[in-house]
Design an enzyme around this catalytic site. Sequence first.
Site, PDB file in Angstrom:
ATOM      1  N   TYR A  65       3.396  -0.414  10.586  1.00 17.69           N
ATOM      2  CA  TYR A  65       2.706  -0.567   9.443  1.00 17.69           C
ATOM      3  C   TYR A  65       3.615  -0.316   8.302  1.00 17.69           C
ATOM      4  O   TYR A  65       3.542  -1.058   7.194  1.00 17.69           O
ATOM      5  CB  TYR A  65       1.463   0.289   9.398  1.00 17.69           C
ATOM      6  CG  TYR A  65       0.491  -0.139   8.356  1.00 17.69           C
ATOM      7  CD1 TYR A  65      -0.079  -1.251   8.059  1.00 17.69           C
ATOM      8  CD2 TYR A  65       0.282   0.894   7.337  1.00 17.69           C
ATOM      9  CE1 TYR A  65      -0.810  -1.536   7.121  1.00 17.69           C
ATOM     10  CE2 TYR A  65      -0.571   0.803   6.249  1.00 17.69           C
ATOM     11  CZ  TYR A  65      -1.148  -0.470   6.174  1.00 17.69           C
ATOM     12  OH  TYR A  65      -1.865  -0.694   4.939  1.00 17.69           O
ATOM     13  N   SER A  78       0.945  -1.234  -0.192  1.00 17.70           N
ATOM     14  CA  SER A  78       0.162  -0.070  -0.021  1.00 17.70           C
ATOM     15  C   SER A  78       0.928   1.291  -0.137  1.00 17.70           C
ATOM     16  O   SER A  78       2.278   1.029   0.167  1.00 17.70           O
ATOM     17  CB  SER A  78      -0.929  -0.022   1.349  1.00 17.70           C
ATOM     18  OG  SER A  78      -0.343   0.483   2.288  1.00 17.70           O
TER      19      SER A  78
END
Length: 328
Positions: A191, A166
């Site tokens: 993340y 992402s």
Amino acid sequence: MGRQAQQRTPQEPIGSGFGHGTTAAQVLDGAELSGCDAIVTGGYSGLGLETVRALAGAGVRVTVPARRPDHARDVLAAAGLGSVDVHAMDLGDLGSVRDFARAYLGSGRRLDILINNAAIMACPETRVGPGWEAQFATNHLGHFTLVNQLWPVLADGGARVVALSSTGHKISGIHFDDLQFTSGYDKWQAYGQAKTANSLFAVELDKRGLDHGVRAFAVHPGGIMTELQRHLPREEMVAAGWMDEAGTVREGFKTPEQGAATSVWAATSQRLDGMGGVYCEDCDIARPTDASSPLARFAGVDAHAVDPDNAARLWDVSAELTGVNALG
């Protein structure tokens, strides 16, 4: 998919004819993929569910490994996908991953497509296995183990592997000096590291899999509101500009059907025959990030996430941590 010619693929768009608003169903419109087998992790919620729906609709026999298999079966049945095979697997438990892979290999099924879709995002500090940070362990190490354990059947069919990354990769590179955040946990840095790891994994897997016809792609599905955001309070998403105070999602976010499109495109498009090891977005190969663009945070791929030296180093570290390396 078949074995494809070996070549290094440029990190540049190829003009797929699709775009930001394309849905997974539109990518596969008219496609007939009967006889193909696919595994989709996290294939029972959000864009994973829509990925499964599109593939199954084109005739693919889909297997969904799930941490909560009974719940997954209920969700899939309610979506009209009761024929999808569901088996137990927890990406945070490498013993569970090995058990699933062993059972799949023993089933005699082929494997043409593996979509590493499951993920967790910005969770409170959580430790799994031997004290590993949960986002890195679940999003990357679990999938690393899965691919290595399934290698015989992946190589036999010259499969495509899709790793969901992402734009989170833009937050952080790999913290090689402290992969597990033992010196201080930051949920967004963790993340970002995990999403960079997903992209680098595709780069190195593609390199190592070339001689076997296995090609790998990293995919940014787009901004989508799904269960992935379950750890984020609304006020944090409002502050980030993802939605307004009333909960209305800002323009530019995708529906789950649109979010599944790039994964499905990377997994099946004949336009990608002979290609691999690249980061894709909006149903095309992404451009390198233009640092001068006002969209630099949201579009393109940063160099650190497709760097071959980083990819090779991460592979070696991951193999040492997990104890698996079918492509060593």
